[in-house]
Design a protein around this motif. Structure first.
Motif, PDB file in Angstrom:
ATOM      1  N   TRP A  16      18.211  33.878-103.290  1.00  0.00           N
ATOM      2  CA  TRP A  16      18.015  34.251-101.877  1.00  0.00           C
ATOM      3  C   TRP A  16      18.854  35.479-101.508  1.00  0.00           C
ATOM      4  O   TRP A  16      18.368  36.400-100.845  1.00  0.00           O
ATOM      5  CB  TRP A  16      18.379  33.073-100.985  1.00  0.00           C
ATOM      6  N   ILE A  17      20.107  35.503-101.953  1.00  0.00           N
ATOM      7  CA  ILE A  17      20.991  36.641-101.644  1.00  0.00           C
ATOM      8  C   ILE A  17      20.454  37.922-102.270  1.00  0.00           C
ATOM      9  O   ILE A  17      20.407  38.981-101.633  1.00  0.00           O
ATOM     10  CB  ILE A  17      22.425  36.351-102.129  1.00  0.00           C
ATOM     11  N   ALA A  18      20.030  37.836-103.537  1.00  0.00           N
ATOM     12  CA  ALA A  18      19.508  39.011-104.237  1.00  0.00           C
ATOM     13  C   ALA A  18      18.264  39.557-103.539  1.00  0.00           C
ATOM     14  O   ALA A  18      18.084  40.772-103.411  1.00  0.00           O
ATOM     15  CB  ALA A  18      19.200  38.669-105.688  1.00  0.00           C
ATOM     16  N   ALA A  19      17.399  38.640-103.085  1.00  0.00           N
ATOM     17  CA  ALA A  19      16.179  39.075-102.393  1.00  0.00           C
ATOM     18  C   ALA A  19      16.487  39.614-101.001  1.00  0.00           C
ATOM     19  O   ALA A  19      15.924  40.635-100.585  1.00  0.00           O
ATOM     20  CB  ALA A  19      15.201  37.906-102.300  1.00  0.00           C
ATOM     21  N   ALA A  20      17.395  38.941-100.273  1.00  0.00           N
ATOM     22  CA  ALA A  20      17.721  39.355 -98.903  1.00  0.00           C
ATOM     23  C   ALA A  20      18.402  40.718 -98.885  1.00  0.00           C
ATOM     24  O   ALA A  20      18.144  41.541 -97.995  1.00  0.00           O
ATOM     25  CB  ALA A  20      18.617  38.311 -98.240  1.00  0.00           C
ATOM     26  N   LEU A  21      19.279  40.976 -99.844  1.00  0.00           N
ATOM     27  CA  LEU A  21      19.989  42.263 -99.913  1.00  0.00           C
ATOM     28  C   LEU A  21      19.196  43.324-100.656  1.00  0.00           C
ATOM     29  O   LEU A  21      19.662  44.460-100.794  1.00  0.00           O
ATOM     30  CB  LEU A  21      21.349  42.061-100.593  1.00  0.00           C
ATOM     31  N   GLU A  22      18.021  42.932-101.143  1.00  0.00           N
ATOM     32  CA  GLU A  22      17.146  43.829-101.905  1.00  0.00           C
ATOM     33  C   GLU A  22      17.879  44.474-103.077  1.00  0.00           C
ATOM     34  O   GLU A  22      17.755  45.676-103.348  1.00  0.00           O
ATOM     35  CB  GLU A  22      16.540  44.891-100.986  1.00  0.00           C
ATOM     36  N   LEU A  23      18.662  43.646-103.780  1.00  0.00           N
ATOM     37  CA  LEU A  23      19.319  44.122-104.989  1.00  0.00           C
ATOM     38  C   LEU A  23      18.283  44.445-106.063  1.00  0.00           C
ATOM     39  O   LEU A  23      18.537  45.237-106.968  1.00  0.00           O
ATOM     40  CB  LEU A  23      20.294  43.060-105.507  1.00  0.00           C
ATOM     41  N   ILE A  24      17.138  43.769-105.973  1.00  0.00           N
ATOM     42  CA  ILE A  24      15.977  44.062-106.801  1.00  0.00           C
ATOM     43  C   ILE A  24      14.819  44.345-105.854  1.00  0.00           C
ATOM     44  O   ILE A  24      14.715  43.739-104.783  1.00  0.00           O
ATOM     45  CB  ILE A  24      15.643  42.860-107.716  1.00  0.00           C
ATOM     46  N   ASP A  25      13.977  45.273-106.214  1.00  0.00           N
ATOM     47  CA  ASP A  25      12.844  45.659-105.368  1.00  0.00           C
ATOM     48  C   ASP A  25      12.101  44.427-104.874  1.00  0.00           C
ATOM     49  O   ASP A  25      11.766  43.531-105.660  1.00  0.00           O
ATOM     50  CB  ASP A  25      11.898  46.548-106.182  1.00  0.00           C
ATOM     51  N   ARG A  26      11.815  44.375-103.565  1.00  0.00           N
ATOM     52  CA  ARG A  26      11.157  43.214-102.969  1.00  0.00           C
ATOM     53  C   ARG A  26       9.781  42.959-103.574  1.00  0.00           C
ATOM     54  O   ARG A  26       9.292  41.823-103.556  1.00  0.00           O
ATOM     55  CB  ARG A  26      11.013  43.413-101.458  1.00  0.00           C
ATOM     56  N   VAL A  27       9.163  44.010-104.076  1.00  0.00           N
ATOM     57  CA  VAL A  27       7.866  43.818-104.729  1.00  0.00           C
ATOM     58  C   VAL A  27       8.018  42.970-105.985  1.00  0.00           C
ATOM     59  O   VAL A  27       7.150  42.170-106.337  1.00  0.00           O
ATOM     60  CB  VAL A  27       7.241  45.185-105.084  1.00  0.00           C
ATOM     61  N   LEU A  28       9.161  43.119-106.665  1.00  0.00           N
ATOM     62  CA  LEU A  28       9.401  42.423-107.920  1.00  0.00           C
ATOM     63  C   LEU A  28      10.075  41.075-107.731  1.00  0.00           C
ATOM     64  O   LEU A  28       9.921  40.186-108.581  1.00  0.00           O
ATOM     65  CB  LEU A  28      10.254  43.290-108.856  1.00  0.00           C
ATOM     66  N   LEU A  29      10.828  40.924-106.656  1.00  0.00           N
ATOM     67  CA  LEU A  29      11.548  39.669-106.430  1.00  0.00           C
ATOM     68  C   LEU A  29      11.326  39.177-105.008  1.00  0.00           C
ATOM     69  O   LEU A  29      12.048  39.561-104.082  1.00  0.00           O
ATOM     70  CB  LEU A  29      13.049  39.862-106.686  1.00  0.00           C
ATOM     71  N   PRO A  30      10.338  38.310-104.802  1.00  0.00           N
ATOM     72  CA  PRO A  30      10.136  37.729-103.473  1.00  0.00           C
ATOM     73  C   PRO A  30      11.243  36.721-103.171  1.00  0.00           C
ATOM     74  O   PRO A  30      11.998  36.320-104.053  1.00  0.00           O
ATOM     75  CB  PRO A  30       8.779  37.028-103.607  1.00  0.00           C
TER      76      PRO A  30
END
Length: 261
Positions: A31-45
């Motif tokens: 959740w943290i990785a997705a919320a902070l967009e540490l990985i592109d949102r297209v790749l990590l919902p």
């Protein structure tokens, strides 16, 4: 609600939390990785998007057919592996001379990845369901007969000697002592085998001319960048593997309750 009921509820919640702490930590990191967009949102919902996608697939029934087909293929491959692997393991483990005669072949195939056998099995069985099942059964049978053979070979010598001293016939020594002594190791092989057959089936569904199954579902979602559905399918596959493993653990604890004694 009475205090005793509250205490039971509290203990149940605490127990549930303690056994799932690792899962909660993973979800939090996700959740943290997705919320902070540490990985592109297209790749990590987000986890929420993934579980909504999984829920929708379950409600529509879209995922159930693929889930059922993969489960069927995995169990089919496992049953073939079981029927082949256990007798071969018993024969190899019961005679050191026989084992030594086949030791090179055993070590050779143990060192060969099952997926490297895909071309051979496609040539023999063609592009169809049975080719996938056959290569998964081959991989699973290797694991089963290795563990069965080791279980037979490592049966406790003291119990075998005690039975022989008491004049027990050889076939009864094998049936009543060696066979049961080997069961804990055999069950380890069975649990490992069912997991491996699932893995091989998934890989085969991805890359060996399949039009259905969880492997094909995962690769199709990846190709059209439907990431929530891809992650949802991966989670569903993981649940399948976890469930199969738990069934074998429960069975082992029920029927091999003497292990370690």
């Amino acid at each position: 609600m009475s205090s005793s009921s509250l205490n039971r509820l509290s203990k149940a919640a605490t127990s549930l939390l303690s056994v799932n702490i690792g899962t909660l930590i993973l979800l939090a990191i996700w959740w943290i990785a997705a919320a902070l967009e540490l990985i592109d949102r297209v790749l990590l919902p987000t986890p929420a998007e993934t579980f909504v996608s999984l829920w929708n697939a379950l409600i529509s029934g879209d995922i159930l057919q693929d889930f059922g087909l993969t489960l069927y293929r995995s169990l089919y491959a496992f049953m073939i592996a079981l029927v082949i692997g256990v007798p071969i393991g018993i024969i190899l483990g019961s005679s050191e001379k026989i084992y030594q005669s086949f030791e090179f072949l055993i070590d050779f195939f143990r060192s060969t990845p099952a997926t490297a056998m895909f071309p051979l099995f496609l040539i023999v069985f063609g592009i169809g369901d049975f080719a996938k099942v056959a290569v998964a059964a081959f991989a699973g049978a290797l694991i089963i007969f290795f563990n069965t053979a080791y279980g037979v070979m490592n049966a406790r010598k003291t119990r075998i000697m005690a039975a022989k001293v008491m004049g027990v016939p050889r076939w009864r020594v094998f049936r009543d002592v060696i066979f049961f002594e080997s069961l804990p190791q055999t069950f380890i092989g069975l649990r490992t085998s069912i997991s491996l057959t699932l893995v091989v089936i998934i890989v085969a569904e991805m890359f060996v001319g399949s039009t259905n199954g969880m492997g094909q579902r995962i690769i199709d979602a990846q190709q059209v960048f439907d990431m929530p559905q891809m992650y949802a399918s991966i989670i569903a596959t993981g649940v399948m593997g976890y469930g199969l493993n738990q069934i074998f653990l429960i069975t082992e604890n029920k029927f091999v309750h003497w292990k370690g004694r």
